[in-house]
Design an enzyme around this catalytic site. Structure first.
Site, short mmCIF file in Angstrom:
data_model
loop_
_atom_site.label_atom_id
_atom_site.label_comp_id
_atom_site.label_asym_id
_atom_site.label_seq_id
_atom_site.Cartn_x
_atom_site.Cartn_y
_atom_site.Cartn_z
NE ARG A 270 -3.94 -2.09 2.08
CZ ARG A 270 -3.73 -3.15 2.84
NH1 ARG A 270 -2.71 -3.19 3.68
NH2 ARG A 270 -4.53 -4.19 2.77
CE LYS A 292 -1.11 14.21 -14.17
NZ LYS A 292 -1.44 14.65 -15.53
CD GLU A 334 6.31 16.90 -23.85
OE1 GLU A 334 5.80 17.90 -23.33
OE2 GLU A 334 5.66 15.85 -24.11
CE LYS A 378 4.83 17.71 -14.07
NZ LYS A 378 4.95 16.46 -14.77
CD GLU A 388 -4.01 17.61 -15.97
OE1 GLU A 388 -3.08 16.84 -15.76
OE2 GLU A 388 -4.59 17.73 -17.04
NE ARG A 392 0.58 17.64 -12.91
CZ ARG A 392 1.00 16.70 -12.06
NH1 ARG A 392 0.60 16.72 -10.80
NH2 ARG A 392 1.81 15.75 -12.46
CG ASN A 396 -2.44 18.44 -20.88
OD1 ASN A 396 -1.58 17.56 -20.84
ND2 ASN A 396 -3.43 18.49 -20.01
CG HIS A 399 0.48 17.39 -24.83
ND1 HIS A 399 1.41 18.40 -24.81
CD2 HIS A 399 1.12 16.27 -24.36
CE1 HIS A 399 2.55 17.93 -24.33
NE2 HIS A 399 2.41 16.65 -24.04
CG HIS A 403 -2.17 13.40 -26.77
ND1 HIS A 403 -2.69 14.04 -25.67
CD2 HIS A 403 -1.02 12.82 -26.36
CE1 HIS A 403 -1.87 13.86 -24.64
NE2 HIS A 403 -0.86 13.12 -25.03
CG HIS A 416 4.56 12.23 -26.04
ND1 HIS A 416 3.20 12.35 -26.23
CD2 HIS A 416 4.90 13.18 -25.12
CE1 HIS A 416 2.75 13.31 -25.46
NE2 HIS A 416 3.75 13.83 -24.77
#
Ligand code: NAD
Ligand code: ZN
Length: 508
Positions: A270, A292, A334, A378, A388, A392, A396, A399, A403, A416
């Site tokens: 956990r 994340k 990026e 960041k 987010e 945050r 994107n 993106h 994407h 990417h």
């Protein structure tokens, strides 16, 4: 232990024998800033908590001085909150300039404030809560040697706070640095079969040198390892290796290793501690920071995971020398995004572009400084918005279309970051078509990406199958999506945009 608490404005007033308003009236802002800088310098070697004015870090080398001599904490606020807190506007000469000017000033100062090691969100919080958050953050990271802070940032999340360090050569000090963390029994190093052969054995040696029991666990390189099967076998491997609740997982690799190892750490017993040791530019500036973690399912990327913050991020840019050229270039896509989020970084990103394209990567001051500053952006964004909900989401940028291009090309065809580069060009174009951008930002962004050797031929990608993919963007709510528009480097906004309108603009 208690230290004295001082106020820079009060110190200035005492030193000059007049009020701040009188100093402004006598010598103008320039005169005031000079006195302010001198007063600040005179206090730097004393131990104290010093409250500065909002302008203090923005002039001369004040911010550098403060960072070099101590810990700078930015009490981050929305502009409206900041204005609401002022009891007597007549004591604030800069406010007399009117609302638009104040907003401009606020925007221009944010990148400077973000250079503080700590960016602590204060909106809607009582002073006691903010003080407690700062105190628990400092306590949680108190193990970090002081000298490392002058170039580092922190993710500020109360007792879950952690440092984000980027230093050439720090890899060799990992054993000693982790010794500063709370005592633990053993460390499991998770890496992939590209990074493992290069740095795995050395990592184990360094950790054992620091007195730890360390084991090495290697996965196949590539996105395919972010799977439930690899996750499951890693968990078993770590249990068999004797990890217990006090153990630490160390993620040594790029974003794939970081996301997977982070999720293993979040889940095993956990939750056990995880330390991120990123080895790609993308991981150093993005994926290793923010907690994340996750894996992919047959339905899409990153659909299963957890927020699980690391205890530290230690990036050693020397390890980037072995990073394949294509990976380095893709990560640059990026980095350009960060340059658009924070305009003060953009010129350095432009200077870095030809170096990124070179066959051998020079790990020089420029590269290290760009990585640190992007990582700091960041870290500050995560500090303000861990889950987010708003800010945050600006990460994107590029993106929505990126994407779509990445997916339409077929995963694995484009990296990417390569798709994000194209997505950034699209974001500039859409912003211009909406009348939101200034100058020829699309050309400027295209030029820097091209210099780094990235594909900038957006037209070739604006095919029907790409446009069709924009509909299934997961950020979409109803017929509208929140498109991240960019006015100029440093000025981005979430702009609600009809999907069909977006497609119409892009297919022109
Ligand atoms: P990656 O981890 O696949 O690494 C790229 C390649 O470089 C791999 O083949 C790897 O083995 C190799 N490599 C890594 N470091 C090396 C080194 N120093 N020398 C030689 N080879 C090296 O890719 P990435 O771009 O770092 O990360 C992409 C992943 O990150 C994606 O899965 C993406 O979903 C994830 N991501 C996560 C977040 C987040 O917030 N968690 C953010 C962005 C991206
Ligand atoms: Zn991305």
């Amino acid at each position: 232990m208690s230290v004295s608490q001082r106020d820079l404005d009060a110190e200035i007033e005492a030193r000059e024998g007049m009020t701040i308003a009188e100093i402004f009236a006598r010598s103008g802002e320039d005169g005031f800033r000079k006195v302010e800088s001198e007063t600040l310098a005179s206090l730097m070697n004393e131990e104290m908590v010093l409250a500065t004015g909002g302008g203090t870090p923005c002039f001369g080398d004040n911010m550098d001085k403060m960072r070099a001599h101590g810990m700078v904490v930015h009490l981050a606020t929305e502009l409206s909150t900041a204005l609401g807190r002022i009891e007597d506007p007549s004591t604030r000469p800069l406010l007399a300039q009117g609302e638009a000017e104040v907003k401009k000033l606020y925007d221009s100062r944010q990148p400077i404030y973000r250079r503080a090691q700590w960016n602590v969100a204060t909106d809607g919080k009582a002073p006691e809560e903010v003080a407690a958050a700062i105190e628990s953050g400092l306590l949680a990271t108190g193990w970090m040697p002081e000298f490392l802070w002058s170039h580092s940032s922190a993710v500020s999340l109360g007792e879950r706070s952690y440092p984000v360090v980027c230093e050439s050569g720090i890899f060799d000090s990992l054993g000693a640095l982790l010794g500063g963390l709370p005592p633990e029994s053993s460390i499991a190093v998770i890496t992939d079969d590209n990074v493992g052969p290069l740095y795995g054995a050395r990592c184990i040696e360094i950790l054992e040198g620091g007195g730890f029991r360390a084991s090495l666990h290697q996965i196949a390189a590539g996105e395919g390892s972010k799977s439930i099967d690899v996750f499951s076998s890693l968990c078993d491997e770590l249990i068999v290796a004797g990890l217990d609740r006090k153990s630490t997982v160390l993620a040594l690799g790029g974003g794939v290793v970081g996301d997977l190892a982070g999720f293993v750490a979040a889940s095993l017993y956990r939750g056990v501690r995880v330390v991120q040791v990123p080895t790609t530019i993308l991981a150093m500036t993005d994926s290793a920071i923010g907690g994340k973690t996750g894996i992919n399912t047959s339905h899409g990327k990153n659909l299963v995971g957890a927020f699980w913050q690391p205890s530290a991020v230690f990036a050693d840019p020397m390890l980037l020398q072995t990073l394949p050229l294509r990976e380095r270039r893709a990560a640059f896509g990026e980095l350009v995004k960060y340059g658009l989020l924070d305009g003060t970084i953009f010129p350095d990103i432009e200077a870095l572009a030809p170096k990124i394209a070179a066959s051998e990567l020079a790990v020089d001051d420029l590269l290290v400084s760009v990585i640190r500053r992007c990582a700091a952006v960041k870290a500050a964004i995560v500090s303000a918005d861990e889950r987010e909900s708003g800010l945050r989401a600006t990460l994107n940028l590029g993106h929505t279309v990126g994407h779509a291009i990445e997916a339409a090309a077929g995963y694995g065809t484009l990296l990417h970051g390569e798709a994000v580069g194209l997505g950034l060009i699209a974001a500039c174009r859409v912003s211009r078509e909406l009348g939101l951008s200034q100058g020829d930002l699309e050309a400027r962004v295209g030029a820097v990406l091209q210099t780094a050797g990235l594909d900038t031929d957006l037209e070739a990608w604006l095919r029907d199958d790409v446009l069709a993919r924009i509909c299934v963007d997961k950020k979409r709510t109803g017929r509208h999506l929140n498109f991240i528009t960019v006015k100029s480097p440093g000025q981005v906004a979430l702009t609600p945009l009809d999907v069909d309108e977006l497609k119409r603009i892009l297919s022109r």
